[in-house]
Design an enzyme around this catalytic site. Structure first.
Site, PDB file in Angstrom:
ATOM      1  N   TYR A 135     -48.524 -25.931  -2.748  1.00 10.28           N
ATOM      2  CA  TYR A 135     -49.957 -25.841  -3.049  1.00 10.28           C
ATOM      3  C   TYR A 135     -50.715 -25.013  -2.008  1.00 10.28           C
ATOM      4  O   TYR A 135     -51.800 -24.498  -2.286  1.00 10.28           O
ATOM      5  CB  TYR A 135     -50.598 -27.233  -3.123  1.00 10.28           C
ATOM      6  CG  TYR A 135     -50.168 -28.050  -4.316  1.00 10.28           C
ATOM      7  CD1 TYR A 135     -49.318 -27.535  -5.282  1.00 10.28           C
ATOM      8  CD2 TYR A 135     -50.620 -29.347  -4.487  1.00 10.28           C
ATOM      9  CE1 TYR A 135     -48.921 -28.289  -6.364  1.00 10.28           C
ATOM     10  CE2 TYR A 135     -50.233 -30.112  -5.574  1.00 10.28           C
ATOM     11  CZ  TYR A 135     -49.375 -29.577  -6.505  1.00 10.28           C
ATOM     12  OH  TYR A 135     -48.985 -30.330  -7.588  1.00 10.28           O
ATOM     13  N   LYS A 190     -35.383 -32.231  -3.364  1.00  9.56           N
ATOM     14  CA  LYS A 190     -34.580 -31.402  -4.273  1.00  9.56           C
ATOM     15  C   LYS A 190     -33.687 -30.551  -3.369  1.00  9.56           C
ATOM     16  O   LYS A 190     -33.626 -29.323  -3.475  1.00  9.56           O
ATOM     17  CB  LYS A 190     -35.529 -30.560  -5.155  1.00  9.56           C
ATOM     18  CG  LYS A 190     -34.861 -29.860  -6.318  1.00  9.56           C
ATOM     19  CD  LYS A 190     -34.440 -30.788  -7.427  1.00  9.56           C
ATOM     20  CE  LYS A 190     -33.705 -30.020  -8.516  1.00  9.56           C
ATOM     21  NZ  LYS A 190     -32.986 -30.875  -9.461  1.00  9.56           N
ATOM     22  N   ASP A 222     -35.535 -35.258  -9.931  1.00  5.18           N
ATOM     23  CA  ASP A 222     -35.300 -35.463 -11.362  1.00  5.18           C
ATOM     24  C   ASP A 222     -34.789 -36.878 -11.616  1.00  5.18           C
ATOM     25  O   ASP A 222     -35.208 -37.560 -12.557  1.00  5.18           O
ATOM     26  CB  ASP A 222     -34.355 -34.395 -11.940  1.00  5.18           C
ATOM     27  CG  ASP A 222     -33.245 -34.002 -10.985  1.00  5.18           C
ATOM     28  OD1 ASP A 222     -33.256 -34.447  -9.817  1.00  5.18           O
ATOM     29  OD2 ASP A 222     -32.347 -33.254 -11.400  1.00  5.18           O
ATOM     30  N   ASP A 246     -47.376 -35.430  -6.530  1.00  5.89           N
ATOM     31  CA  ASP A 246     -48.456 -35.304  -7.505  1.00  5.89           C
ATOM     32  C   ASP A 246     -47.989 -35.850  -8.865  1.00  5.89           C
ATOM     33  O   ASP A 246     -48.671 -36.644  -9.523  1.00  5.89           O
ATOM     34  CB  ASP A 246     -48.818 -33.805  -7.615  1.00  5.89           C
ATOM     35  CG  ASP A 246     -50.104 -33.554  -8.350  1.00  5.89           C
ATOM     36  OD1 ASP A 246     -50.696 -34.523  -8.848  1.00  5.89           O
ATOM     37  OD2 ASP A 246     -50.513 -32.387  -8.451  1.00  5.89           O
ATOM     38  N   ASP A 250     -48.572 -40.023 -10.556  1.00  5.65           N
ATOM     39  CA  ASP A 250     -49.229 -40.250 -11.854  1.00  5.65           C
ATOM     40  C   ASP A 250     -48.301 -40.999 -12.795  1.00  5.65           C
ATOM     41  O   ASP A 250     -48.727 -41.876 -13.550  1.00  5.65           O
ATOM     42  CB  ASP A 250     -49.626 -38.915 -12.501  1.00  5.65           C
ATOM     43  CG  ASP A 250     -51.030 -38.489 -12.099  1.00  5.65           C
ATOM     44  OD1 ASP A 250     -51.524 -39.001 -11.079  1.00  5.65           O
ATOM     45  OD2 ASP A 250     -51.624 -37.655 -12.801  1.00  5.65           O
TER      46      ASP A 250
END
Ligand code: NAD
Length: 362
Positions: A135, A190, A222, A246, A250
């Site tokens: 980001y 990852k 994943d 992020d 959620d």
């Protein structure tokens, strides 16, 4: 202890007012000072994060934040939109650790999209790094692809990047938090594909050497996304980078059923924090006395626990919330057949009454 109270827009002032009433009912020695932020600040001062509001937030021990935003500001240039206030506060206050508990209250298990037995008793904490990763990494931009099979075509690129100190400090927040909970951290990465997350994994493993009382495991993102819906109760604390956090936070939030129940904290290196519900300003229901104030009240409880070091008071607030749910009180977003529907203020009244009851008892 000084707390900056920034109610913001939409339902922000309604829900923050209830959290402030509950805080006052605890009769702690805290000083509260309110200021405008978001669209309300833009209307009054021409900027969503005026200098005076930022100064107040910087001087305070903690910030209690409602929500910002309204559709009517969508046409403004990006720097003046209400949402810039929250980004500015994160940046200026150095709030790098985002803590989002996902707790499924016994009385609300039916509200989850998962089977009740999968979420009953769920209590996990997602810790998302908030100021680094793809980001913010440079360079980023758009250009014509200089080479390769698509040379000359439009392309866009971002940079995923983490430095050792950034990973060390978020790992420490996770291990410290796990010590106060069930003593387990799952670091999500990852590393099988990304250099950034190989460093992440190496550094988290190194920091763990100072926390031998905490169990650490590593999981690819994943798989973590899958395990969160397969067996969410297998987690205690999850720590991860900005991008993965992020998405996973959620996902975890929705396990509990209602956006109106979920608090969050954003902390700096000294545990100073900004506390806010995870939902937005809900302009569709603003001013109608129907918004659920519990996420904001629970955010205030996190403030008591993490910044003000008042764990007993935090326990009392959380117990009071459980008590009102047990009594069958529900705002519209969590209401179901047989329950008593109440408005924002009446829900605040009930939590204050439950707090006052425990004060009288003790
Ligand atoms: P939202 O979270 O405001 O609302 C989504 C839905 O959930 C709406 O139907 C709303 O009525 C409902 N809802 C939200 N909070 C509730 C509560 N406490 N009780 C009952 N129902 C509740 O998201 P949105 O509609 O996408 O965004 C509205 C505005 O909020 C936008 O301007 C957006 O940019 C802003 N926003 C701000 C923040 C923040 O301040 N941190 C976060 C997210 C969105």
């Amino acid at each position: 202890m000084k707390i900056a109270v920034l109610p913001g827009d939409g339902i922000g002032p309604e829900i923050v007012a209830q959290a402030v009433r509950v805080l006052r009912a605890l009769e702690l020695k805290v000083e509260l000072e309110e200021a405008l932020v978001g669209g309300a600040a833009y209307e009054a001062h021409g900027h969503p994060l005026p200098e005076a509001t930022l100064k107040l937030a910087q001087a305070a021990d903690a910030v209690l934040f409602g929500a910002v935003g309204a559709w009517k500001y969508d046409q403004l240039e990006r720097a003046l939109r209400p949402e810039q206030a929250i980004l500015g506060l994160r940046k200026h206050l150095g709030l790098f650790a985002n803590l989002r508990p996902a707790v499924c209250y016994e009385q609300l298990t039916h509200a989850s999209s998962l089977k009740p037995e999968l979420v009953a008793g769920l209590d996990i904490l997602i810790i998302r790094e908030l100021t680094g990763d793809i980001y913010f990494g440079q360079p980023r931009g758009r250009r014509q692809a200089p080479d390769g099979a698509f040379a000359g075509a439009d392309e866009a690129f971002d940079t995923m990047r983490y430095s050792r100190p950034e990973i060390e400090r978020i790992a420490r927040v996770a291990f410290e938090a796990a010590r106060k909970r069930r003593g387990k951290v799952t670091s999500v990465d990852k590393a099988n594909v990304l250099e950034t997350f190989q460093l992440w994994k190496d550094v988290v493993t190194e920091v763990h050497r100072g926390y031998s009382d905490v169990v650490l495991d590593h999981m690819y993102v994943d798989n973590a996304a899958m395990q969160l819906v397969r067996a969410p109760k297998s987690f205690d604390v999850i720590v991860t980078g900005n991008l993965f956090g992020d998405i996973l936070s959620d996902e975890a939030a929705m396990l509990t059923g209602s956006i109106g129940m979920l608090p969050s904290a954003a902390l700096d290196a000294r545990q100073k924090g900004l506390y806010e519900p995870i939902h937005g300003s809900a302009p569709d229901i603003a001013g109608k006395d129907i918004a659920n104030p519990l996420a904001t009240i629970l955010s205030m409880a996190m403030m008591l626990r993490f910044t003000l070091d008042q764990p007993e008071s935090a326990d009392r607030v959380e117990a009071a919330v459980r008590h009102v749910l047990q009594q069958g009180l529900r705002t519209a977003d969590i209401w179901s057949e047989g329950m008593r529907k109440v408005g924002t203020r009446a829900m605040g009244d009930a939590v204050v009454a439950a707090i006052t009851k425990t004060t009288t008892k003790s």
